[in-house]
Design an enzyme around this catalytic site. Sequence first.
Site, short mmCIF file in Angstrom:
data_model
loop_
_atom_site.label_atom_id
_atom_site.label_comp_id
_atom_site.label_asym_id
_atom_site.label_seq_id
_atom_site.Cartn_x
_atom_site.Cartn_y
_atom_site.Cartn_z
N GLN A 77 0.84 -1.19 0.00
CA GLN A 77 0.00 0.00 0.00
C GLN A 77 0.87 1.24 0.00
O GLN A 77 1.91 1.28 0.65
CB GLN A 77 -0.88 0.01 1.24
CG GLN A 77 -1.73 1.25 1.38
CD GLN A 77 -1.14 2.25 2.37
OE1 GLN A 77 -0.77 1.90 3.46
NE2 GLN A 77 -1.07 3.50 1.98
N ARG A 94 0.48 5.83 -0.80
CA ARG A 94 -0.34 6.96 -1.21
C ARG A 94 0.34 7.70 -2.36
O ARG A 94 -0.11 8.76 -2.79
CB ARG A 94 -0.60 7.92 -0.05
CG ARG A 94 0.57 8.80 0.32
CD ARG A 94 0.21 9.80 1.41
NE ARG A 94 0.92 11.03 1.33
CZ ARG A 94 2.20 11.22 1.61
NH1 ARG A 94 2.95 10.19 1.96
NH2 ARG A 94 2.75 12.40 1.53
N ASN A 95 1.44 7.14 -2.87
CA ASN A 95 2.21 7.75 -3.95
C ASN A 95 2.09 6.94 -5.23
O ASN A 95 1.79 5.76 -5.18
CB ASN A 95 3.70 7.81 -3.56
CG ASN A 95 3.92 8.63 -2.31
OD1 ASN A 95 3.48 9.76 -2.24
ND2 ASN A 95 4.57 8.04 -1.32
#
Length: 190
Positions: free
Chosen positions: A104, A106-107
């Site tokens: 996982q 967020r980039n």
Amino acid sequence: SRADMLREGQPVGLYSPGGALVGLLELRERFSYDARHEAEQVYRTTAAEHPGVARLYQQGPVLLGGDIWLLDRPQSAFPHLSLTPAATRTVFAERGWKTIVGFQTRNPVHRAHEYLQKAALEQIDGLLLHPLVGATKDDDVPAATRVRTYEVLLEGYYPRERVLLAAYPAAMRYAGPREALLHAISRQNY
């Protein structure tokens, strides 16, 4: 306050940011908390400029707890990637995967991510690519761009039968190592 008007055992509506009723909380307890202390303990700062601290400071002074019932799952911006933990586990079983690594971020995917993912594929049965698609800071790369980077990898680079792409609907809190542990626990559930 509005929380003072609620009574134990009373159902409380839970709404999506768009205003749709998505669940009910059966009120069992309410409690106050020290937002500055929580900010210090979770984020290691009390500065309101920190996005997680700012969100914490915007909450009301009373927290509510109790059993929750899902009425209608909030709509995903990525319905084709919207898999529950039970659904991902079903796919793993159907594919015969016994060992899975969940990844996982967020980039958008970058070379270090690619290296870790490829190294994992050398040792395990399957890879869950799980980009976070919930709320992030305004200056983060948009979720659609992040998801597209993973789709491109699946289209022509990764072994499609050994990789599952699914959206992780959580919001970022920017809580450093504590948040990394939260994400790891979430990934175990998936």
